[in-house]
Motif scaffolding. Structure first.
Motif, short mmCIF file in Angstrom:
data_model
loop_
_atom_site.label_atom_id
_atom_site.label_comp_id
_atom_site.label_asym_id
_atom_site.label_seq_id
_atom_site.Cartn_x
_atom_site.Cartn_y
_atom_site.Cartn_z
N GLU A 227 56.53 35.02 -3.74
CA GLU A 227 56.41 35.81 -2.51
C GLU A 227 55.17 36.68 -2.51
OE1 GLU A 227 59.80 37.95 -0.91
OE2 GLU A 227 61.04 36.78 -2.29
N LEU A 228 54.60 36.86 -1.31
CA LEU A 228 53.43 37.74 -1.19
C LEU A 228 53.85 39.20 -1.30
CD1 LEU A 228 51.45 36.25 1.84
CD2 LEU A 228 50.92 36.06 -0.60
N SER B 280 49.96 42.56 7.10
CA SER B 280 49.30 41.79 6.04
C SER B 280 50.20 40.70 5.47
CB SER B 280 48.83 42.72 4.90
OG SER B 280 49.95 43.29 4.24
N LEU B 281 51.52 40.95 5.52
CA LEU B 281 52.45 39.96 4.96
C LEU B 281 52.95 38.97 6.00
CD1 LEU B 281 54.62 42.30 2.66
CD2 LEU B 281 52.63 40.92 2.02
N SER B 282 52.57 39.20 7.27
CA SER B 282 53.04 38.32 8.34
C SER B 282 52.21 37.04 8.37
CB SER B 282 52.92 39.04 9.69
OG SER B 282 51.56 39.08 10.09
N ALA C 122 45.05 35.30 7.74
CA ALA C 122 44.95 34.21 6.76
C ALA C 122 45.16 34.78 5.36
CB ALA C 122 43.56 33.59 6.86
N HIS C 123 45.79 33.98 4.51
CA HIS C 123 45.96 34.35 3.10
C HIS C 123 45.27 33.32 2.24
CE1 HIS C 123 49.70 36.20 4.96
NE2 HIS C 123 49.03 37.23 4.48
N TYR C 124 44.19 33.74 1.54
CA TYR C 124 43.45 32.82 0.69
C TYR C 124 43.72 33.12 -0.77
CZ TYR C 124 40.65 32.02 4.91
OH TYR C 124 40.23 31.73 6.17
N ALA D 9 58.06 45.04 0.06
CA ALA D 9 56.68 44.64 0.36
C ALA D 9 55.69 44.84 -0.78
CB ALA D 9 56.19 45.41 1.59
N ALA D 10 55.94 45.82 -1.64
CA ALA D 10 54.92 46.17 -2.63
C ALA D 10 55.11 45.41 -3.93
CB ALA D 10 54.95 47.67 -2.91
#
Ligand SMILES: [Fe+2]
Length: 258
Positions: A183-184, A201-203, A207-209, A47-48
């Motif tokens: 990848e985020l 946050s990664l799901s 929203a991801h801007y 994730a990081a």
């Protein structure tokens, strides 16, 4: 008007000469660090951000040892020239940005109790150390932090300007995401110290801007629940390079009274 010397903060009477009293940590403190560490660390390789993971390697955090600031400072000194400055808790904005502008990251030394594992009103050292310190080994990231604080200090008499700039701090340093190899990944410390928000946050729920200075400066945030939006940078250089735009849009907003 004469400008204050950059290092005024070190002679400010509010800055106390505090240090981490490592031998004062109790068995409960060690237990809390270990529980939080073991709960969160296994999530992070996936994730990081790489910068965080490389930073953890460099600072050598482990489950059985509460972060030791003396050792940490030796590593930071060698990598980016930064250091941890022990503070009593939340401090005034000018002191906060004054320290950052002098490559000192303010940190508390106390740990939450077993009864507060999941919710805290004020950041403790698990947040300040575990989540923030590894990132301080990344040069463009700390350069951004230093210069952003310089902008804040120029406007320190104006609470509205500080509120606007804290939005930038919030959506980057605390709640920022980065795209790495498509990848985020997480680099924001507010997420990295929360197992729940790491997943969230990664799901696909929030929203991801794309990182957008003007949008962030116009974006309110909240402290008592997960964010519903996150901003995604492409690189840490992008943060650094956005500093002139941050200043420009800020001044524009202040002038127009928005
Ligand atoms: Fe933080």
């Amino acid at each position: 008007m004469m400008e204050k010397p950059k290092d005024w903060v070190f002679s400010d009477p509010r800055l106390q000469d505090l240090r981490q009293e490592y031998d004062q940590y109790t068995p409960e403190d060690f237990k809390v660090w270990k529980i939080l560490f073991e709960r969160q660390m296994p999530n992070l390789p996936k994730a990081a951000s790489k910068a965080y993971l490389e930073g953890v390697e460099k600072v050598g955090f482990t489950a059985n040892e509460i972060a030791n600031f003396e050792e940490l400072n030796q590593v930071l000194e060698k990598t980016t020239g930064w250091a941890v400055q022990v503070v009593p808790g939340l401090i005034d904005d000018d002191l906060f940005f004054g320290l950052l502008n002098n490559k000192r990251f303010p940190s508390s030394t106390w740990l939450r109790k077993m009864s507060q594992l999941d919710y805290l009103e004020e950041p403790d050292m698990f947040h300040d150390a575990f989540a923030h310190m590894p990132m301080l080994t990344n040069q463009p990231y700390v350069d951004f932090l230093e210069k952003l604080s310089g902008i804040a200090l120029k406007h320190i008499e104006d609470p509205w300007a500080i509120q606007l700039l804290s939005r930038i701090y919030w959506f980057t340093i605390e709640f920022g995401l980065i795209r790495e190899e498509g990848e985020l990944k997480i680099y924001g410390a507010g997420i990295l110290s929360s197992a729940g928000e790491t997943k969230f946050s990664l799901s696909n729920e929030p929203a991801h801007y794309p990182y957008d200075v003007r949008r962030i400066l116009n974006q309110e945030y909240w402290k008592d629940k997960f964010q519903d939006k996150y901003f995604v940078i492409e690189s840490y250089e992008q943060l650094y390079e956005s500093l002139p735009e941050i200043e420009k849009v800020l001044v524009e907003m202040l002038r127009s009274g928005k």
